[in-house]
Design an enzyme around this catalytic site. Structure first.
Site, mmCIF file in Angstrom:
data_model
loop_
_atom_site.group_PDB
_atom_site.id
_atom_site.type_symbol
_atom_site.label_atom_id
_atom_site.label_comp_id
_atom_site.label_asym_id
_atom_site.label_seq_id
_atom_site.Cartn_x
_atom_site.Cartn_y
_atom_site.Cartn_z
ATOM 1 N N TYR A 27 0.834 -1.218 0.000
ATOM 2 C CA TYR A 27 0.000 0.000 0.000
ATOM 3 C C TYR A 27 0.863 1.259 0.000
ATOM 4 O O TYR A 27 1.057 1.895 1.037
ATOM 5 C CB TYR A 27 -0.908 0.010 1.231
ATOM 6 C CG TYR A 27 -1.830 -1.186 1.333
ATOM 7 C CD1 TYR A 27 -2.831 -1.412 0.386
ATOM 8 C CD2 TYR A 27 -1.702 -2.090 2.384
ATOM 9 C CE1 TYR A 27 -3.672 -2.510 0.479
ATOM 10 C CE2 TYR A 27 -2.541 -3.191 2.485
ATOM 11 C CZ TYR A 27 -3.519 -3.393 1.537
ATOM 12 O OH TYR A 27 -4.341 -4.475 1.635
ATOM 13 N N TRP A 31 -3.954 6.185 2.510
ATOM 14 C CA TRP A 31 -5.322 5.663 2.594
ATOM 15 C C TRP A 31 -6.099 6.449 3.645
ATOM 16 O O TRP A 31 -5.541 6.805 4.700
ATOM 17 C CB TRP A 31 -5.311 4.181 2.984
ATOM 18 C CG TRP A 31 -5.464 3.255 1.809
ATOM 19 C CD1 TRP A 31 -6.601 2.592 1.450
ATOM 20 C CD2 TRP A 31 -4.469 2.880 0.849
ATOM 21 N NE1 TRP A 31 -6.373 1.836 0.322
ATOM 22 C CE2 TRP A 31 -5.077 2.001 -0.072
ATOM 23 C CE3 TRP A 31 -3.126 3.213 0.653
ATOM 24 C CZ2 TRP A 31 -4.396 1.433 -1.149
ATOM 25 C CZ3 TRP A 31 -2.438 2.661 -0.423
ATOM 26 C CH2 TRP A 31 -3.070 1.780 -1.306
ATOM 27 N N ASN A 32 -7.361 6.661 3.370
ATOM 28 C CA ASN A 32 -8.179 7.560 4.180
ATOM 29 C C ASN A 32 -8.288 7.157 5.660
ATOM 30 O O ASN A 32 -7.810 7.861 6.539
ATOM 31 C CB ASN A 32 -9.566 7.638 3.517
ATOM 32 C CG ASN A 32 -10.466 8.673 4.124
ATOM 33 O OD1 ASN A 32 -10.471 8.855 5.328
ATOM 34 N ND2 ASN A 32 -11.244 9.352 3.308
ATOM 35 N N ASP A 34 -6.895 4.674 7.297
ATOM 36 C CA ASP A 34 -5.581 4.358 7.870
ATOM 37 C C ASP A 34 -4.920 5.624 8.395
ATOM 38 O O ASP A 34 -4.267 5.647 9.442
ATOM 39 C CB ASP A 34 -4.643 3.774 6.806
ATOM 40 C CG ASP A 34 -5.122 2.460 6.239
ATOM 41 O OD1 ASP A 34 -6.194 2.446 5.598
ATOM 42 O OD2 ASP A 34 -4.439 1.439 6.426
ATOM 43 N N TYR A 79 1.705 -0.434 -7.486
ATOM 44 C CA TYR A 79 0.317 -0.559 -7.026
ATOM 45 C C TYR A 79 -0.657 -0.517 -8.194
ATOM 46 O O TYR A 79 -0.535 0.295 -9.106
ATOM 47 C CB TYR A 79 -0.034 0.570 -6.044
ATOM 48 C CG TYR A 79 -1.440 0.416 -5.504
ATOM 49 C CD1 TYR A 79 -1.710 -0.457 -4.466
ATOM 50 C CD2 TYR A 79 -2.514 1.117 -6.076
ATOM 51 C CE1 TYR A 79 -3.007 -0.637 -3.991
ATOM 52 C CE2 TYR A 79 -3.808 0.952 -5.610
ATOM 53 C CZ TYR A 79 -4.052 0.072 -4.569
ATOM 54 O OH TYR A 79 -5.329 -0.105 -4.111
ATOM 55 N N ASP A 156 -12.783 -4.875 2.422
ATOM 56 C CA ASP A 156 -12.755 -5.016 0.968
ATOM 57 C C ASP A 156 -13.436 -6.244 0.376
ATOM 58 O O ASP A 156 -14.150 -6.138 -0.590
ATOM 59 C CB ASP A 156 -11.310 -4.992 0.471
ATOM 60 C CG ASP A 156 -10.644 -3.645 0.712
ATOM 61 O OD1 ASP A 156 -11.112 -2.902 1.598
ATOM 62 O OD2 ASP A 156 -9.666 -3.346 0.025
ATOM 63 N N ARG A 189 -5.686 -13.224 -0.452
ATOM 64 C CA ARG A 189 -6.234 -12.060 -1.152
ATOM 65 C C ARG A 189 -7.530 -12.426 -1.881
ATOM 66 O O ARG A 189 -7.855 -13.593 -2.049
ATOM 67 C CB ARG A 189 -5.208 -11.546 -2.177
ATOM 68 C CG ARG A 189 -3.882 -11.106 -1.569
ATOM 69 C CD ARG A 189 -3.965 -9.823 -0.784
ATOM 70 N NE ARG A 189 -4.540 -8.725 -1.548
ATOM 71 C CZ ARG A 189 -4.719 -7.500 -1.051
ATOM 72 N NH1 ARG A 189 -4.378 -7.207 0.188
ATOM 73 N NH2 ARG A 189 -5.245 -6.549 -1.791
ATOM 74 N N TRP A 337 -10.958 -10.205 4.632
ATOM 75 C CA TRP A 337 -12.092 -9.876 5.504
ATOM 76 C C TRP A 337 -13.093 -11.013 5.630
ATOM 77 O O TRP A 337 -14.265 -10.788 5.898
ATOM 78 C CB TRP A 337 -12.772 -8.604 5.012
ATOM 79 C CG TRP A 337 -11.891 -7.395 5.158
ATOM 80 C CD1 TRP A 337 -11.012 -6.891 4.228
ATOM 81 C CD2 TRP A 337 -11.755 -6.543 6.308
ATOM 82 N NE1 TRP A 337 -10.359 -5.803 4.730
ATOM 83 C CE2 TRP A 337 -10.797 -5.546 6.004
ATOM 84 C CE3 TRP A 337 -12.362 -6.514 7.576
ATOM 85 C CZ2 TRP A 337 -10.436 -4.546 6.905
ATOM 86 C CZ3 TRP A 337 -11.999 -5.515 8.470
ATOM 87 C CH2 TRP A 337 -11.051 -4.549 8.118
ATOM 88 N N GLU A 380 -0.817 -6.657 9.417
ATOM 89 C CA GLU A 380 -2.061 -6.090 8.902
ATOM 90 C C GLU A 380 -3.260 -6.755 9.580
ATOM 91 O O GLU A 380 -4.208 -6.100 9.979
ATOM 92 C CB GLU A 380 -2.117 -6.294 7.376
ATOM 93 C CG GLU A 380 -3.326 -5.649 6.719
ATOM 94 C CD GLU A 380 -3.329 -5.801 5.202
ATOM 95 O OE1 GLU A 380 -2.458 -6.523 4.667
ATOM 96 O OE2 GLU A 380 -4.207 -5.196 4.561
HETATM 97 C C1 GLC Z 1 -7.135 -2.808 2.515
HETATM 98 C C2 GLC Z 1 -8.199 -2.749 3.604
HETATM 99 C C3 GLC Z 1 -8.621 -1.306 3.817
HETATM 100 C C4 GLC Z 1 -7.400 -0.471 4.129
HETATM 101 C C5 GLC Z 1 -6.285 -0.672 3.102
HETATM 102 C C6 GLC Z 1 -4.971 -0.055 3.525
HETATM 103 O O1 GLC Z 1 -7.602 -2.344 1.311
HETATM 104 O O2 GLC Z 1 -9.293 -3.548 3.305
HETATM 105 O O3 GLC Z 1 -9.571 -1.200 4.848
HETATM 106 O O4 GLC Z 1 -7.736 0.870 4.228
HETATM 107 O O5 GLC Z 1 -6.043 -2.036 2.914
HETATM 108 O O6 GLC Z 1 -4.567 -0.572 4.756
#
Ligand code: GLC
Length: 417
Positions: A27, A31-32, A34, A79, A156, A189, A337, A380
């Site tokens: 990542y 991210w929002n 996070d 990414y 996700d 994944r 998830w 994570e």
């Molecule tokens: C995955 C998670 C999401 C999170 C992102 C970065 O996409 O599902 O909730 O914001 O990773 O950690």
């Protein structure tokens, strides 16, 4: 190295200057939600850096009020799907969807921890209100908050989205190369079937330049979701309280709270004795018991109805609350998830329970989460049965949860002494 120091180090190492990556490799952007956790984590030792994190996040706000789920500050070829695929139309290259709005709630916490940040909080307040207003304008179904892409919920590939995804025709999605499966084991994944549909939904958004009005009819995926509903309900309460302190007119926010409370009630599914997601196009509940149901306390509801099933889910594993009912068919302890335990969800659930007087369950979740990290580092997510760490390592929001909550657990402190 002491775990607190390790957690601080994790945040520093993921700091890109003004914003923090969830983890290197998997990542590589901001991210929002996070980032809201990161802001809180930083505030435990460097408040100025904490405020900057939120300010950078909000600087990506679109003119319609949305704050995107990813801000692509600097291109990273590792990414997919990147800025060229999403084609966001905000001031910073971004995705075209949002994420659970926890920023106002963390801002309220940061203000308690660092009252000198008040001018900065005041400056962000109207922007957060505009974002909350965007949700109220474009994402409600009977008062509950919907997602228009599985990634919008932050959960996700939860089973909640399966039924609605079947209604997405991805036959013309075209070729693309995933990057996530080159960073972590594909078995952890989402599958290709799901991924095709994720990308198709992005293509649909791009085809109308993310015009929400058009997407309301064009997008076959619309699911009312407890994660979104409870996080927004909670965030509105915090925005309201801060607004009163700042001398703002908060009457509109009070109305939003009433609407969302009624909306949350429409997600109560007596058949599973929990808060469920609902496919807006068919009106049908999904019948999925997940950790999102347990966010009701965080949402400010003192709901005794939800407790027995949550307790059963806690009893069924060793480390906090699993992302999906461990006794349901399709539970997979290591696939994203669909089973693993996530420290950030444990925190949201546990802190909400604490506030609503469910201290026995709250203490249990906190100790579980602390043990998980003390034994297995800041991953994570983890297998909820044996604590095996999975997904990305040295994870920002996991380290933040240690600093702000789990690391203060009295049981773990005793054990470490
Ligand atoms: C995955 C998670 C999401 C999170 C992102 C970065 O996409 O599902 O909730 O914001 O990773 O950690």
């Amino acid at each position: 190295m002491d775990l607190h120091e390790q957690a601080r180090d994790t945040l520093r190492q993921n700091d890109k200057g003004g914003y923090t990556l969830p983890t290197h490799g998997l990542y590589p952007y901001q991210w929002n939600w996070d980032s809201a956790f990161a802001a809180w984590g930083f505030t435990t030792f460097d408040p100025d850096r904490g405020w900057i994190e939120l300010e950078t996040l909000i600087s990506g706000q679109w003119d319609d009020g949305m704050v995107p789920h990813i801000l692509f500050h600097r291109p990273d070829p590792g990414y997919f799907p990147g800025p060229d695929v999403w084609q966001g139309r905000g001031p910073i290259p971004s995705s075209g969807i949002s994420q659970p709005p926890v920023a106002a709630t963390f801002m309220a916490k940061m203000l308690e921890m660092d009252p000198t940040g008040e001018p900065r909080a005041r400056a962000m307040w109207p922007k957060l209100k505009a974002w909350h207003s965007w949700f109220m304008r474009w994402r409600l179904d009977q008062g509950a908050v919907c997602v228009t892409h599985p990634w919008e919920a932050g959960r996700d590939n939860a089973p909640d989205w399966d039924a609605a995804l079947r209604g997405v025709d991805a036959s013309d999605v075209g070729d693309y190369t995933r990057r996530d499966t080159s960073h972590v084991d594909p078995a952890m994944r989402p599958t290709k079937y799901d991924y095709d549909r994720y990308i198709k939904l992005v293509q649909l958004g791009v085809s109308v330049r993310w015009d929400q009005r058009q997407l309301q009819t064009l997008n076959p995926f619309r699911v009312a979701d407890p994660t979104m509903t409870f996080t927004l309900l909670r965030a509105q309460r915090d925005l309201h309280a801060m607004g009163q302190r700042f001398g703002k007119d908060v009457s509109e926010i009070a109305d939003w709270i009433t609407t969302l409370e009624a909306g949350a009630e429409t997600l109560w599914n007596p058949d599973i004795a929990g808060y469920d997601s609902r496919n807006v196009h068919t009106g049908a509940f999904n019948g999925i018991l997940s950790n999102a149901s347990a966010l009701c306390w965080y949402g400010g509801l003192n709901d005794h109805r939800a407790r027995p099933q949550v307790e059963r889910m806690l009893d069924a594993v060793n480390f906090g609350i699993a992302s999906y009912d461990p006794q349901a068919d399709g539970f997979e302890p290591l696939r994203y998830w669909r089973g693993p335990t996530w420290p950030i969800m444990n925190y949201l659930v546990g802190s909400g329970m604490e506030e609503q007087g469910q201290s026995d369950l709250a203490n249990r979740i906190r100790s579980d989460t602390a043990r998980l990290m003390a034994q297995n580092g800041f991953a994570e997510y983890y297998n909820p049965h044996d604590g095996t760490p999975a997904g990305g390592a040295t994870f920002t929001w996991t380290a933040a949860v240690w600093l702000g909550w789990a690391g203060n657990d009295p049981q773990t402190r005793k054990g470490a002494a």
